[in-house]
Design an enzyme around this catalytic site. Structure first.
Site, PDB file in Angstrom:
ATOM      1  N   GLU A  29      56.467  28.929  71.322  1.00  0.00           N
ATOM      2  CA  GLU A  29      57.440  29.262  70.277  1.00  0.00           C
ATOM      3  C   GLU A  29      57.234  30.691  69.792  1.00  0.00           C
ATOM      4  O   GLU A  29      58.192  31.458  69.636  1.00  0.00           O
ATOM      5  CB  GLU A  29      57.313  28.290  69.105  1.00  0.00           C
ATOM      6  CG  GLU A  29      58.214  28.638  67.937  1.00  0.00           C
ATOM      7  CD  GLU A  29      58.088  27.665  66.769  1.00  0.00           C
ATOM      8  OE1 GLU A  29      58.737  27.907  65.734  1.00  0.00           O
ATOM      9  OE2 GLU A  29      57.347  26.672  66.890  1.00  0.00           O
ATOM     10  N   GLY A  35      72.719  56.188  57.635  1.00  0.00           N
ATOM     11  CA  GLY A  35      73.209  56.572  56.314  1.00  0.00           C
ATOM     12  C   GLY A  35      74.065  55.477  55.701  1.00  0.00           C
ATOM     13  O   GLY A  35      73.817  54.282  55.891  1.00  0.00           O
TER      14      GLY A  35
END
Length: 380
Positions: free
Chosen positions: A243, A340
């Protein structure tokens, strides 16, 4: 650097996965995100395409191929497609091994054909409202009534919780047994007293149904005990390495993908009359992230090879999961910054990558638990 771990058959499988994504997943994904759940038909399509149960023996409807590299390809392509909602990795790599390694022949005949066709969707229920990574804190209990168990308790944050037809429940079967008094009981859709709560609203992976589950005097037949009585702790520890490796594979693929997106973006986006890529700070940012990704990729690929050889231990799987998931978080944050204001807009892929990927350092064992496992292995 050219990767060395895949052969021609793995790359052919990669094209199959990409075709499946383009046809069966991406055209529907925005609707799934809005609905908070994927269509069951997508699971059936995955079964028809051979994307479910490829490690399951052929006699039970699977592919009979235990090569983990196919799972790695699947995880990488779903990550790059930004489509984690269809949780095939959870089904194949986390739940599948419990059924194939612990199931009796009767259980395998009963459950695995549907597992491979997509008719049976699976989940595993460990986490409880008052017990996260601490298995000793599990309060869900099952009382032995002779020919059946009576199950009571609740679980939360269960992936595939709404869609699941078969749920492996970790329950206390010996009142004073602590972590070593736990067993795995398989609860099936329609059992009286098995109820699903809310489809939980998350900040990311919104199409992946994550639910609360409640068990109120659920009668579970004795033949639905999976593995050894009071043996859940050992069973869980055995399967957690795969996992965690699966999460590491998806994490480094996610980091590489956002870096590729951002590299293209800074070449095109201008500031102060020239492309962002002309600014030294931006070049240094890209250089640092590219180097970190390359080093991490090498380690994760080595872990994949070791896992296929049966040599990956819990400590190194934990290292891979911790490092790759934290890298994904760090790289995605830096890449969003380089976008940005546009990076904060939901329409930009970097924004979804930011929210979808944030869970990676939490599920499968938090970063802190990974460090504890590593530290114990070195100092005990």
């Amino acid at each position: 650097m050219k990767r060395q771990i895949f052969a021609a058959e793995h790359e052919a499988f990669r094209e199959t996965v990409r075709t499946f994504l383009a046809k069966e997943v991406l055209p529907h994904y925005e609707r799934w995100e809005e609905n908070g759940i994927v269509d069951r038909g997508a699971w059936l399509a995955a079964g028809r395409q051979g994307l479910l149960g490829f490690a399951v023996p052929e006699e039970f409807g699977g592919g009979g191929n235990e090569d983990f590299r196919y799972s790695a390809v699947l995880a990488e392509e779903f990550t790059r497609a930004a489509a984690p909602g269809l949780a095939l990795g959870l089904h194949n790599d986390i739940i599948g091994p419990y059924l194939t390694s612990l199931g009796t022949d009767e259980q395998k005949r009963r459950w695995l054909p549907g597992f491979c066709s997509g008719e049976i969707i699976t989940a595993i229920a460990m986490t409880e409202p008052g017990a996260g990574s601490d298995l000793q804190g599990i309060r869900t209990s099952a009382e032995d009534r002779g020919d059946h168990w009576v199950l009571n308790g609740s679980k939360t944050f269960i992936s595939n919780g709404i869609l699941a037809d078969l749920v492996i429940v970790v329950a206390k079967t010996t009142p004073e047994g602590g972590a070593h008094g736990l067993s795995l009981l398989v609860v099936e859709r329609g059992m009286a007293g098995f109820e699903r709560g809310r489809n939980l609203a998350k900040i990311g992976q919104k199409s992946q149904d994550t639910a609360e589950l409640f068990f109120n005097d659920v009668v579970v037949p004795k033949e639905n005990l999976l593995g050894e009585l009071n043996g859940a702790f050992v069973h869980l520890m055995t399967n957690l390495a795969q996992e965690r490796l699966n999460i590491a594979v998806a994490s480094i693929a996610g980091a590489e993908h956002v870096l590729e997106m951002t590299t293209a973006y800074v070449k095109e986006r201008e500031a102060f009359g020239r492309p962002l890529a002309r600014l030294q700070h931006v070049r240094f940012e890209i250089a640092e992230m590219a180097t970190e990704c390359a080093v991490t990729r090498s380690f994760v690929d080595r872990c994949i090879v070791d896992h296929d050889a049966g040599e990956l231990d819990a400590a190194h799987a934990s290292m891979a999961k911790w490092w790759a998931s934290e890298l994904q978080k760090r790289v995605t944050d830096r890449c969003l910054q380089l976008h940005g204001g546009y990076g904060y807009m939901a329409e930009y892929p970097i924004a979804r990558a930011f929210t979808d990927g944030r869970i990676q350092t939490i599920y499968g064992g938090t970063t802190e638990i990974m460090k504890e496992i590593i530290g114990r292995s070195l100092l005990s």
